[in-house]
Design a protein around this motif. Structure first.
Motif, PDB file in Angstrom:
ATOM      1  N   ALA A   1     -10.828   7.867  -1.917  1.00  0.00           N
ATOM      2  CA  ALA A   1      -9.831   7.350  -0.977  1.00  0.00           C
ATOM      3  C   ALA A   1      -8.757   6.479  -1.615  1.00  0.00           C
ATOM      4  CB  ALA A   1     -10.514   6.572   0.139  1.00  0.00           C
ATOM      5  N   GLY A   2      -9.017   5.934  -2.797  1.00  0.00           N
ATOM      6  CA  GLY A   2      -7.954   5.101  -3.324  1.00  0.00           C
ATOM      7  C   GLY A   2      -8.265   4.393  -4.621  1.00  0.00           C
TER       8      GLY A   2
ATOM      9  N   PHE B   1      -3.189   2.183  -3.729  1.00  0.00           N
ATOM     10  CA  PHE B   1      -2.761   3.580  -3.586  1.00  0.00           C
ATOM     11  C   PHE B   1      -3.874   4.282  -2.824  1.00  0.00           C
ATOM     12  CE2 PHE B   1      -0.763   1.629  -7.108  1.00  0.00           C
ATOM     13  CZ  PHE B   1       0.546   2.038  -7.014  1.00  0.00           C
ATOM     14  N   GLN B   2      -3.548   4.732  -1.601  1.00  0.00           N
ATOM     15  CA  GLN B   2      -4.583   5.334  -0.768  1.00  0.00           C
ATOM     16  C   GLN B   2      -4.261   6.787  -0.482  1.00  0.00           C
ATOM     17  OE1 GLN B   2      -4.931   2.900   2.726  1.00  0.00           O
ATOM     18  NE2 GLN B   2      -3.341   3.997   3.826  1.00  0.00           N
ATOM     19  N   PHE B   3      -5.337   7.572  -0.417  1.00  0.00           N
ATOM     20  CA  PHE B   3      -5.210   9.006  -0.229  1.00  0.00           C
ATOM     21  C   PHE B   3      -4.632   9.338   1.144  1.00  0.00           C
ATOM     22  CE2 PHE B   3      -6.951  13.027   1.351  1.00  0.00           C
ATOM     23  CZ  PHE B   3      -6.409  13.883   0.410  1.00  0.00           C
ATOM     24  N   ASP B   4      -3.693  10.247   1.131  1.00  0.00           N
ATOM     25  CA  ASP B   4      -3.145  10.854   2.343  1.00  0.00           C
ATOM     26  C   ASP B   4      -2.870  12.301   1.977  1.00  0.00           C
ATOM     27  OD1 ASP B   4      -1.571  11.842   4.443  1.00  0.00           O
ATOM     28  OD2 ASP B   4      -0.507   9.962   4.710  1.00  0.00           O
TER      29      ASP B   4
ATOM     30  N   THR C   1       0.840  -1.188   0.000  1.00  0.00           N
ATOM     31  CA  THR C   1       0.000   0.000   0.000  1.00  0.00           C
ATOM     32  C   THR C   1       0.878   1.242   0.000  1.00  0.00           C
ATOM     33  OG1 THR C   1      -1.722  -1.171   1.209  1.00  0.00           O
ATOM     34  CG2 THR C   1      -1.827   1.235   1.235  1.00  0.00           C
ATOM     35  N   VAL C   2       0.547   2.177  -0.863  1.00  0.00           N
ATOM     36  CA  VAL C   2       1.314   3.418  -1.008  1.00  0.00           C
ATOM     37  C   VAL C   2       0.406   4.584  -0.641  1.00  0.00           C
ATOM     38  CG1 VAL C   2       2.577   4.892  -2.631  1.00  0.00           C
ATOM     39  CG2 VAL C   2       2.675   2.388  -2.877  1.00  0.00           C
TER      40      VAL C   2
ATOM     41  N   PRO D   1      -4.164   9.269  -5.525  1.00  0.00           N
ATOM     42  CA  PRO D   1      -4.063   7.827  -5.717  1.00  0.00           C
ATOM     43  C   PRO D   1      -4.444   7.333  -7.107  1.00  0.00           C
ATOM     44  CG  PRO D   1      -5.798   8.353  -4.124  1.00  0.00           C
ATOM     45  CD  PRO D   1      -5.080   9.619  -4.439  1.00  0.00           C
ATOM     46  N   HIS D   2      -5.408   7.947  -7.750  1.00  0.00           N
ATOM     47  CA  HIS D   2      -5.843   7.449  -9.060  1.00  0.00           C
ATOM     48  C   HIS D   2      -4.803   7.725 -10.135  1.00  0.00           C
ATOM     49  CE1 HIS D   2      -9.715   6.179  -7.577  1.00  0.00           C
ATOM     50  NE2 HIS D   2      -9.649   7.248  -6.799  1.00  0.00           N
TER      51      HIS D   2
END
Length: 140
Positions: free
Chosen positions: A62-63, A77-80, A8-9, A14-15
């Motif tokens: 979110a991802g 790939f998840q939003f941060d 997971t990054v 993320p998109h």
């Protein structure tokens, strides 16, 4: 006992990063079901604010995930909201072979990666790179 896992990054987009990595690795971006997303919003389980449009499709903000076309291995790939500020403690190694390493470095730089440095340990050598959000990875 063997475990299945995914890498997971965390990232701010993320998109777009999933698209970049899918092309880089020759993997597929997992489709998201817009009808299901709309149903979750209609039932009150989610809000419009939790979605965005990416490449003309309604997706979860979110991802996004990518999958290897044969093995099913997955990267998420998840939003941060925080931008990357320090070196990764875990990174991806892409094995392309010594004879292909220079060409692959050049191809990825042309697509937005950054060449950071070349390194060698005994007979092994590699390039350390950064993806468009600054996450380090190596080409071996």
């Amino acid at each position: 006992m063997a475990y299945d896992f995914q890498v997971t990054v965390d990232c701010t987009d993320p998109h777009t990063l999933a698209d970049w990595w899918a092309e880089t690795l020759g993997w597929n971006v997992e489709p998201q079901d817009a009808a299901f997303i709309k149903e979750m919003i209609a039932k009150g389980y989610a809000t419009d604010a939790e979605t965005i449009h990416h490449n003309g499709s309604l997706v979860w903000r979110a991802g996004a995930a990518i999958r290897h076309p044969e093995t099913g291995r997955r990267m998420l790939f998840q939003f941060d909201e925080s931008a990357k500020t320090v070196k990764n403690r875990v990174h991806v190694d892409i094995r392309v072979g010594e004879e292909n390493r220079d060409a692959e470095r050049d191809r990825l730089v042309a697509r937005g990666a950054v060449f950071l440095w070349a390194a060698q340990q005994g007979p092994q050598s590699w390039f350390t790179m950064a993806d468009p959000e600054g996450n380090e990875f190596c080409i071996t």
